[in-house]
Design a protein around this motif. Sequence first.
Motif, short mmCIF file in Angstrom:
data_model
loop_
_atom_site.label_atom_id
_atom_site.label_comp_id
_atom_site.label_asym_id
_atom_site.label_seq_id
_atom_site.Cartn_x
_atom_site.Cartn_y
_atom_site.Cartn_z
N TYR A 13 82.18 19.75 40.40
CA TYR A 13 80.86 20.06 39.86
C TYR A 13 80.62 21.57 39.88
O TYR A 13 80.19 22.16 38.89
N LEU A 14 80.97 22.19 41.02
CA LEU A 14 80.72 23.63 41.17
C LEU A 14 81.61 24.47 40.27
O LEU A 14 81.19 25.51 39.78
N THR A 19 83.00 16.66 32.84
CA THR A 19 82.57 16.45 31.46
C THR A 19 81.04 16.41 31.46
O THR A 19 80.43 16.13 32.49
N PRO A 20 80.42 16.67 30.31
CA PRO A 20 78.94 16.70 30.26
C PRO A 20 78.30 15.40 30.77
O PRO A 20 77.29 15.46 31.47
N PHE A 25 75.26 12.74 35.01
CA PHE A 25 75.19 11.61 35.94
C PHE A 25 75.11 12.14 37.38
O PHE A 25 74.28 11.70 38.18
N PHE A 26 75.95 13.11 37.66
CA PHE A 26 75.98 13.65 39.03
C PHE A 26 74.66 14.34 39.37
O PHE A 26 74.14 14.23 40.48
N GLU A 27 74.10 15.05 38.39
CA GLU A 27 72.82 15.72 38.64
C GLU A 27 71.71 14.71 38.90
O GLU A 27 70.82 14.95 39.72
N GLU A 28 71.82 13.57 38.22
CA GLU A 28 70.86 12.47 38.44
C GLU A 28 70.96 12.00 39.90
O GLU A 28 69.96 11.87 40.61
N VAL A 29 72.22 11.78 40.31
CA VAL A 29 72.47 11.32 41.68
C VAL A 29 71.93 12.34 42.69
O VAL A 29 71.32 12.00 43.69
#
Lengths: 371, 187
Positions: A13-14, A19-20, A25-29
């Motif tokens: 992520y960093l 992928t977008p 999804f990760f930002e949601e989490v």
Amino acid sequence: MDELLLIETVERYLSGEMTPQERSFFEEVRKKTPEVDQMVVEHTFFLHGLEKYSNLKSFKHSLIETEAKLMEDGVIKEPSIHGKARIIQLWSKYKRSMAVAASIALFISVLTAGLNIAYNNQSKQNDFISLKRELTKDIKEGIKKEVGSRLDTASHIRQKTPITDHGKYVGTSFLIDGKGYLVTNYHVISSMKNIYVGNNKGDSYYAEVVYTDNASDLAILKITDTSYKTIINLPYSIKRANSDLGEQFFTLGFPRNEIVYGEGYVSAKSGNDGDSLAYQLTVSANPGNSGGPVINKNGEIIGIITAKDAKADGVVYATKSKNIFRMLDELKKADTTAPLIKTPSGNGLKGIERTQQVKKMEEFVFMVVGN
Amino acid sequence: MSTTEQEQLLLTGLAKSDKSSVEAIYRENYAIIQSFILNNNGTIDDARDIFQEAMVVLYEKSKDTTFSLHCQIRTYVYSICRRLWLKRLQQLSKYSSQVESLEEIVPVEEEVEEHEKRNTDFLLMEHAMSKIGEPCKSLLDAYYLQKKSMQDIAAEFGYTNADNAKTQKYKCLVRLKKLFFSQYKNA
């Protein structure tokens, strides 16, 4: 395993490898679970720290390289003598050392002349044998003296001196305070009445015992000569924590009349018979090494050489360095008028080559001679 | 080229830890620092030590894009060394006579404080690094310090493929992190 996966995800992520879709999804989490968010923040901070560390480390490395190069080129050097005033100042500064050096030179030349005469009267072989015999006798005596003492199977490393008339025993010591405080083994000085110390540069002084601690076999000496000049900055420090198994070190001591270097590693966390105040080391040590510093690669003193196993080869015991602090605390309690001893905290030996470390260190290691 | 431009060039080089820039700054400035330290109760070893610390300060500053030097490098380095040496003398309670200062100086309190903070962080990380043991130390060293690729590392350390090396690297990183934070919270 979960943690590993999470870290991997955070790193991707960093570094922007996601992928977008993954990213959103990760930002949601991250928004929903504060634990994950915390983890991202923490890991960012940590990676940032690690990067700074690695940059600084390689920069420091290049600094050391540059310095070494410039020293070779002669850009960095001891100041040369400029003008008359400077000469006088240097002369008065080194007058005493010159006097000592001159007297030593005189002493040695007389001694050599004497030896030459004696040597010419004897055959080579005889001389060699007699020397050997005497040494064996010394070691035996050393063992005999220690029977019934704290270390039964270990012979304390102490040597009869052949050099000076006033000396019967020889050991090693080192400065723990530039004001002239030295640490050595208790057994080195226990039967000495008059104590003299001298280093490899040829400086020698009178010293007296300030404090002894039989349990850890340590003693503090103080140089009493008025000619001794306080040393501001000792380049090494004394380690408070225990050392790990396998930690490598070097030693300096006086098994001969000249300073001798040794290398080894910590082989057990306890000394003879499970003695928790000491380490077992694997290093070569001989009579005269007692009281010598055990120094790790960072220039921290981790122990003081005490004894070796008379039966086994290369098995040497050293008192742990933290005993020095304990002894200093006891000294403070026992005698409130005792002078404050400040242990050194220099790091001048860090990150430099071993030969340089030894060069910087050797003038602070003293031979202890006494009768 | 004017002096200012030359010095700016040196700083840009320093930020990339370019060897020739480092050496040039060394050559220009070391002698004056040595004579300052020697004249103020120090030894040549102290001088080398203090000068290196000042170089680290300058290096960190040169990487900071918001930083611009308002004086000569010489003045800046001298000021840093003077401040560091005063501090060292105070710590050793040797601060007797006034420290001689014929050179021009600029205020550098902030830099020196930042530098101390950075030093502590550096030592914490170094301590953690020294405690993780092998092969973790070499592995992290290869990846983060020497910036080697995972393929190279896998080959060098004998892992069957880059993924295995990567897993091992993460394990090591977790350990390092734990060690680091356990001390960081104590410090």
